[in-house]
Write a protein that holds these residues in place. Structure first.
Motif, PDB file in Angstrom:
ATOM      1  N   GLY A 314      18.607   3.196  -2.177  1.00  0.00           N
ATOM      2  CA  GLY A 314      17.601   2.302  -1.609  1.00  0.00           C
ATOM      3  C   GLY A 314      18.112   1.376  -0.526  1.00  0.00           C
ATOM      4  O   GLY A 314      17.349   0.566   0.015  1.00  0.00           O
ATOM      5  N   LEU A 315      19.391   1.483  -0.167  1.00  0.00           N
ATOM      6  CA  LEU A 315      19.973   0.562   0.812  1.00  0.00           C
ATOM      7  C   LEU A 315      19.270   0.685   2.166  1.00  0.00           C
ATOM      8  O   LEU A 315      19.033  -0.334   2.838  1.00  0.00           O
ATOM      9  N   ASP A 316      18.925   1.900   2.575  1.00  0.00           N
ATOM     10  CA  ASP A 316      18.297   2.092   3.877  1.00  0.00           C
ATOM     11  C   ASP A 316      16.964   1.349   3.973  1.00  0.00           C
ATOM     12  O   ASP A 316      16.622   0.799   5.029  1.00  0.00           O
ATOM     13  N   LYS A 317      16.221   1.309   2.872  1.00  0.00           N
ATOM     14  CA  LYS A 317      14.935   0.601   2.868  1.00  0.00           C
ATOM     15  C   LYS A 317      15.131  -0.895   3.097  1.00  0.00           C
ATOM     16  O   LYS A 317      14.367  -1.541   3.831  1.00  0.00           O
ATOM     17  N   ILE A 318      16.157  -1.452   2.466  1.00  0.00           N
ATOM     18  CA  ILE A 318      16.394  -2.898   2.547  1.00  0.00           C
ATOM     19  C   ILE A 318      16.907  -3.284   3.928  1.00  0.00           C
ATOM     20  O   ILE A 318      16.537  -4.329   4.476  1.00  0.00           O
ATOM     21  N   LEU A 319      17.747  -2.455   4.507  1.00  0.00           N
ATOM     22  CA  LEU A 319      18.339  -2.777   5.807  1.00  0.00           C
ATOM     23  C   LEU A 319      17.319  -2.752   6.937  1.00  0.00           C
ATOM     24  O   LEU A 319      17.587  -3.253   8.033  1.00  0.00           O
ATOM     25  N   GLU A 320      16.149  -2.200   6.699  1.00  0.00           N
ATOM     26  CA  GLU A 320      15.085  -2.197   7.704  1.00  0.00           C
ATOM     27  C   GLU A 320      14.361  -3.546   7.791  1.00  0.00           C
ATOM     28  O   GLU A 320      13.641  -3.800   8.755  1.00  0.00           O
ATOM     29  N   ILE A 321      14.567  -4.414   6.792  1.00  0.00           N
ATOM     30  CA  ILE A 321      13.811  -5.676   6.725  1.00  0.00           C
ATOM     31  C   ILE A 321      14.566  -6.758   7.493  1.00  0.00           C
ATOM     32  O   ILE A 321      15.752  -7.008   7.233  1.00  0.00           O
ATOM     33  N   PRO A 322      13.925  -7.451   8.439  1.00  0.00           N
ATOM     34  CA  PRO A 322      14.602  -8.512   9.193  1.00  0.00           C
ATOM     35  C   PRO A 322      15.032  -9.677   8.295  1.00  0.00           C
ATOM     36  O   PRO A 322      14.393  -9.969   7.283  1.00  0.00           O
ATOM     37  N   LYS A 323      16.118 -10.326   8.685  1.00  0.00           N
ATOM     38  CA  LYS A 323      16.633 -11.516   8.003  1.00  0.00           C
ATOM     39  C   LYS A 323      16.963 -11.260   6.539  1.00  0.00           C
ATOM     40  O   LYS A 323      16.811 -12.138   5.687  1.00  0.00           O
ATOM     41  N   VAL A 324      17.393 -10.055   6.246  1.00  0.00           N
ATOM     42  CA  VAL A 324      17.864  -9.692   4.902  1.00  0.00           C
ATOM     43  C   VAL A 324      19.300  -9.204   5.043  1.00  0.00           C
ATOM     44  O   VAL A 324      19.582  -8.329   5.864  1.00  0.00           O
ATOM     45  N   TYR A 325      20.204  -9.774   4.247  1.00  0.00           N
ATOM     46  CA  TYR A 325      21.645  -9.515   4.390  1.00  0.00           C
ATOM     47  C   TYR A 325      22.201  -9.010   3.063  1.00  0.00           C
ATOM     48  O   TYR A 325      22.147  -9.712   2.048  1.00  0.00           O
ATOM     49  N   VAL A 326      22.714  -7.793   3.088  1.00  0.00           N
ATOM     50  CA  VAL A 326      23.208  -7.138   1.874  1.00  0.00           C
ATOM     51  C   VAL A 326      24.722  -7.273   1.809  1.00  0.00           C
ATOM     52  O   VAL A 326      25.425  -6.993   2.784  1.00  0.00           O
ATOM     53  N   HIS A 327      25.216  -7.693   0.653  1.00  0.00           N
ATOM     54  CA  HIS A 327      26.657  -7.782   0.394  1.00  0.00           C
ATOM     55  C   HIS A 327      26.970  -6.931  -0.842  1.00  0.00           C
ATOM     56  O   HIS A 327      26.569  -7.284  -1.954  1.00  0.00           O
ATOM     57  N   LEU A 328      27.637  -5.816  -0.656  1.00  0.00           N
ATOM     58  CA  LEU A 328      28.093  -4.988  -1.768  1.00  0.00           C
ATOM     59  C   LEU A 328      29.583  -5.251  -1.968  1.00  0.00           C
ATOM     60  O   LEU A 328      30.343  -5.289  -1.001  1.00  0.00           O
TER      61      LEU A 328
END
Length: 372
Positions: A314-328
């Protein structure tokens, strides 16, 4: 100051390291061979940060700090005896490692906290429904807390020294992160509101600024600064607090390091908690703590029912959203309830709550093996 030793190579260390590279500070991490910092750090000593002899291997550093408090206090004392700058000091780490000592410190310094009793439990002890029991030593990330039911026998793991507190009617849980350098100068972040996962007793999400009154915000800030001053800490200190139904503020727990409740600062503040900690330890001027923008952080927890090698979907779905920053965090093994990463969302509370639902819908971190 060019060389800083770091006890612990977990996700908190991983978030400190980019600032060390940028500020040209050489970091030596002491932790296991497979720690998440192994591939990023300047130098890596494979060892056990709970072993005083291993901790002594950092004696050639200008300063030594921690990213986890469960380290060898004896080892820190030996470094201090060799004139190594240890921040936080061995005295502070020793106090924080024992919740009983921590509570006594707060009481002695006249810092508001819940009433408590320190007691060694036996299997035959019984409780009513109105107390919370915490291990004095060893609790971490939601572990070490027991809420007994009336007549319930004491679990084997709690047949040791514990802190017993009354169950408090809590309106909100908040955190204040304050940084202090050796000169006594301090920089304090805005108050953070925390929401906990009731099953895991871990932070589910945070939002900054907290939805509290200006008076409560000022009181919380002053309480955190008072704790930092009394400890004479060098580095970052997280002060977790309760706001009771009556509006009273009570200090709950202290963490003498960068903290989960401060992850939002990476994107939301001018100087994040990780750089701030490094600045304080390295005796550099503290940075500005003000918010650039309000925001929420969500912990990404290993999914229930699976263990083994980490998978992410599901990472690709989240990275499409502006001002959302993923830290794995790069942990190879995933298990239920383990912290595997976090996501920060910038925006107002309503917007963040809306995007939080999307993150929870799509982003799943779990192991490859289904538990039976």
């Amino acid at each position: 100051m060019k060389k800083v030793g770091l006890l612990g190579g977990g996700q908190l260390g991983k978030m400190i390291l980019p600032h060390a590279h940028r500020l040209d500070i050489q970091i030596t991490v002491l932790d296991s061979a497979d720690c998440v910092c192994a591939e990023m750090t300047h130098h890596h000593i494979v060892g056990d940060f709970k072993n005083p002899e291993d901790v002594k291997k950092l004696a050639d550093q200008d300063a030594v700090t921690i990213e986890i408090e469960h380290v060898s206090v004896e080892g820190l004392r030996k470094l201090e005896a060799q004139a190594v700058r240890v921040a936080p000091s061995s005295m502070i780490v020793e106090l924080i490692q024992d919740k009983g000592l921590q509570k006594k410190f707060l009481k002695d310094q006249k810092i508001a906290t819940a009433s408590f009793e320190v007691k060694r439990l036996a299997a035959t002890d019984t409780f009513s429904n109105d107390v919370v029991v915490k291990l004095c030593r060893g609790g971490y990330d939601g572990k070490g807390v027991w809420i007994p039911k009336e007549g319930q026998s004491v679990p084997v793991g709690f047949q040791t020294e514990v802190v017993i507190e009354p169950k408090i009617e809590i309106e909100k849980e908040i955190s204040v992160i304050v940084a202090r350098c050796s000169s006594g100068a301090m920089a304090t972040y805005p108050v953070v509101e925390m929401v906990f996962n009731s099953e895991l007793n871990l932070i589910d999400s945070t939002f900054c600024p907290a939805n509290i009154t200006q008076e409560q915000s000022q009181e919380a800030t002053e309480l955190a600064q008072k704790v930092a001053q009394k400890l004479e800490i060098v580095g970052v200190l997280a002060v977790e607090m309760f706001i009771t139904k009556e509006g009273k503020l009570l200090v709950n727990e202290l963490a003498p390091r960068v903290h989960n409740s401060g992850h939002f600062t990476i994107e939301a503040c001018y100087t994040d908690q990780f750089e701030q900690h490094l600045r304080a330890v390295a005796n550099l001027p503290l940075g500005k703590c003000d918010l650039r923008e309000s925001g929420m952080t969500i912990n990404i927890i290993g999914a229930a029912g699976y263990t083994g090698e980490t998978t992410v979907s599901g990472l690709d779905k989240i990275l499409e959203i502006p001002k959302v920053y993923v830290h794995l965090y790069g942990k190879n093994d995933c298990r239920p309830g383990r912290k595997m990463g976090h996501v920060t969302i910038l925006g107002d509370r309503e917007h963040c709550l809306k995007i939080k639902k999307e993150v929870e819908k799509w982003l799943v971190v779990k192991g490859t093996e289904k538990l039976v």
